[in-house]
Scaffold this motif. Structure first.
Motif, PDB file in Angstrom:
ATOM      1  N   LEU A   1       0.961  -0.831   0.549  1.00 57.98           N
ATOM      2  CA  LEU A   1      -0.122  -0.229   0.278  1.00 57.98           C
ATOM      3  C   LEU A   1       0.921   1.599  -0.227  1.00 57.98           C
ATOM      4  O   LEU A   1       0.654   2.415  -0.823  1.00 57.98           O
ATOM      5  CB  LEU A   1      -1.188   0.073   1.118  1.00 57.98           C
ATOM      6  CG  LEU A   1      -1.324  -1.510   1.283  1.00 57.98           C
ATOM      7  CD1 LEU A   1      -3.189  -1.687   2.451  1.00 57.98           C
ATOM      8  CD2 LEU A   1      -2.766  -1.806  -0.070  1.00 57.98           C
ATOM      9  N   ALA A   2       2.347   1.301   0.591  1.00 60.82           N
ATOM     10  CA  ALA A   2       2.810   2.265   0.786  1.00 60.82           C
ATOM     11  C   ALA A   2       3.566   2.318  -0.111  1.00 60.82           C
ATOM     12  O   ALA A   2       3.524   3.808  -0.977  1.00 60.82           O
ATOM     13  CB  ALA A   2       4.271   1.875   1.442  1.00 60.82           C
ATOM     14  N   PHE A   3       4.267   1.452  -1.227  1.00 61.61           N
ATOM     15  CA  PHE A   3       4.651   1.791  -2.753  1.00 61.61           C
ATOM     16  C   PHE A   3       3.463   2.914  -3.477  1.00 61.61           C
ATOM     17  O   PHE A   3       3.684   3.586  -4.490  1.00 61.61           O
ATOM     18  CB  PHE A   3       5.055   0.504  -3.284  1.00 61.61           C
ATOM     19  CG  PHE A   3       5.441   0.085  -4.493  1.00 61.61           C
ATOM     20  CD1 PHE A   3       6.755   0.877  -4.751  1.00 61.61           C
ATOM     21  CD2 PHE A   3       4.988   0.734  -5.971  1.00 61.61           C
ATOM     22  CE1 PHE A   3       7.620   0.390  -5.891  1.00 61.61           C
ATOM     23  CE2 PHE A   3       5.591   0.420  -6.810  1.00 61.61           C
ATOM     24  CZ  PHE A   3       6.624   0.365  -6.906  1.00 61.61           C
ATOM     25  N   ARG A   4       2.434   1.680  -4.050  1.00 65.39           N
ATOM     26  CA  ARG A   4       1.290   2.587  -4.215  1.00 65.39           C
ATOM     27  C   ARG A   4       1.211   3.938  -4.447  1.00 65.39           C
ATOM     28  O   ARG A   4       1.257   4.546  -4.951  1.00 65.39           O
ATOM     29  CB  ARG A   4      -0.165   1.445  -4.114  1.00 65.39           C
ATOM     30  CG  ARG A   4      -1.075   2.442  -4.884  1.00 65.39           C
ATOM     31  CD  ARG A   4      -2.449   1.782  -4.653  1.00 65.39           C
ATOM     32  NE  ARG A   4      -3.022   2.018  -3.934  1.00 65.39           N
ATOM     33  CZ  ARG A   4      -3.457   2.069  -2.233  1.00 65.39           C
ATOM     34  NH1 ARG A   4      -4.366   0.777  -2.803  1.00 65.39           N
ATOM     35  NH2 ARG A   4      -4.307   2.407  -1.112  1.00 65.39           N
ATOM     36  N   ASP A   5       0.807   4.088  -2.490  1.00 62.44           N
ATOM     37  CA  ASP A   5       0.338   5.661  -2.300  1.00 62.44           C
ATOM     38  C   ASP A   5       1.772   6.591  -2.760  1.00 62.44           C
ATOM     39  O   ASP A   5       1.212   7.269  -2.986  1.00 62.44           O
ATOM     40  CB  ASP A   5       0.550   5.111  -0.622  1.00 62.44           C
ATOM     41  CG  ASP A   5      -1.534   5.107  -0.585  1.00 62.44           C
ATOM     42  OD1 ASP A   5      -1.658   4.580  -1.995  1.00 62.44           O
ATOM     43  OD2 ASP A   5      -1.533   4.286   0.526  1.00 62.44           O
TER      44      ASP A   5
END
Length: 170
Positions: A115-119
């Motif tokens: 999720l951090a990568f996407r965000d």
């Protein structure tokens, strides 16, 4: 043999994700806590392999195998952990893959990482564009070598993972 194809972003990917969410919720019911669209198809304006990556969080990872047959009926192949401890991975479409489902039990560290990568990529368009360029270059270099393509992205992904971790603490 899986051909490496990277294409311009398509608006329909969001719809395909939503449709598949409904199917997963129908199969897993209360076992499924949340589903998120991850990977490059979740990042508008960048090139991606046309495969919808989905992150599914379940209550108990040990119960996922109970649903393998139902997943098979909607076209998924259960692939076990597939290289990541604590994950259950499903692919749909054989060599012409259309969807990947990455299932983790609530609290698994890879949930936050994905999720951090996407965000981070959504918030940093210049780095998303650099990733897009890298993927196009690698697809041209390794059109019939999925592992060469994947390995070529590893250093960039690790760099973004580290930046995303620090960014998430700001």
């Amino acid at each position: 043999m899986r051909r490496v194809e990277v294409v311009a972003h398509k608006q329909e990917w969001r719809v395909l994700f939503g449709d598949e969410c409904v199917r997963l919720r129908d199969i897993f019911g209360a076992e499924l806590m949340e589903v998120s669209h991850i990977g490059s198809t979740a990042i508008p304006a960048i090139h991606a392999k046309p495969v919808i990556d989905m992150l599914a969080v379940v209550r108990n990872i040990d119960h996922v195998a109970d649903f393998n047959e139902a997943m098979g009926r909607i076209g998924y192949k259960a692939r076990g952990e597939n290289g990541i401890a604590g994950r259950r991975f499903f692919s749909k479409g054989g060599d012409e893959r259309s969807h990947h489902v990455h299932m983790f039990q609530a609290g698994h560290e890879d949930i936050a990482r994905h999720l951090a990568f996407r965000d981070y990529m959504l918030a940093h368009q210049d780095e998303a564009e650099a990733y897009s360029q890298l993927k196009r270059q690698l697809a041209a270099e390794f059109p019939e070598d999925i592992m060469g393509y994947v390995n070529g992205k590893n250093a960039f992904i690790k760099m973004i993972d580290e930046r995303a971790k620090r960014w998430g603490c700001d």
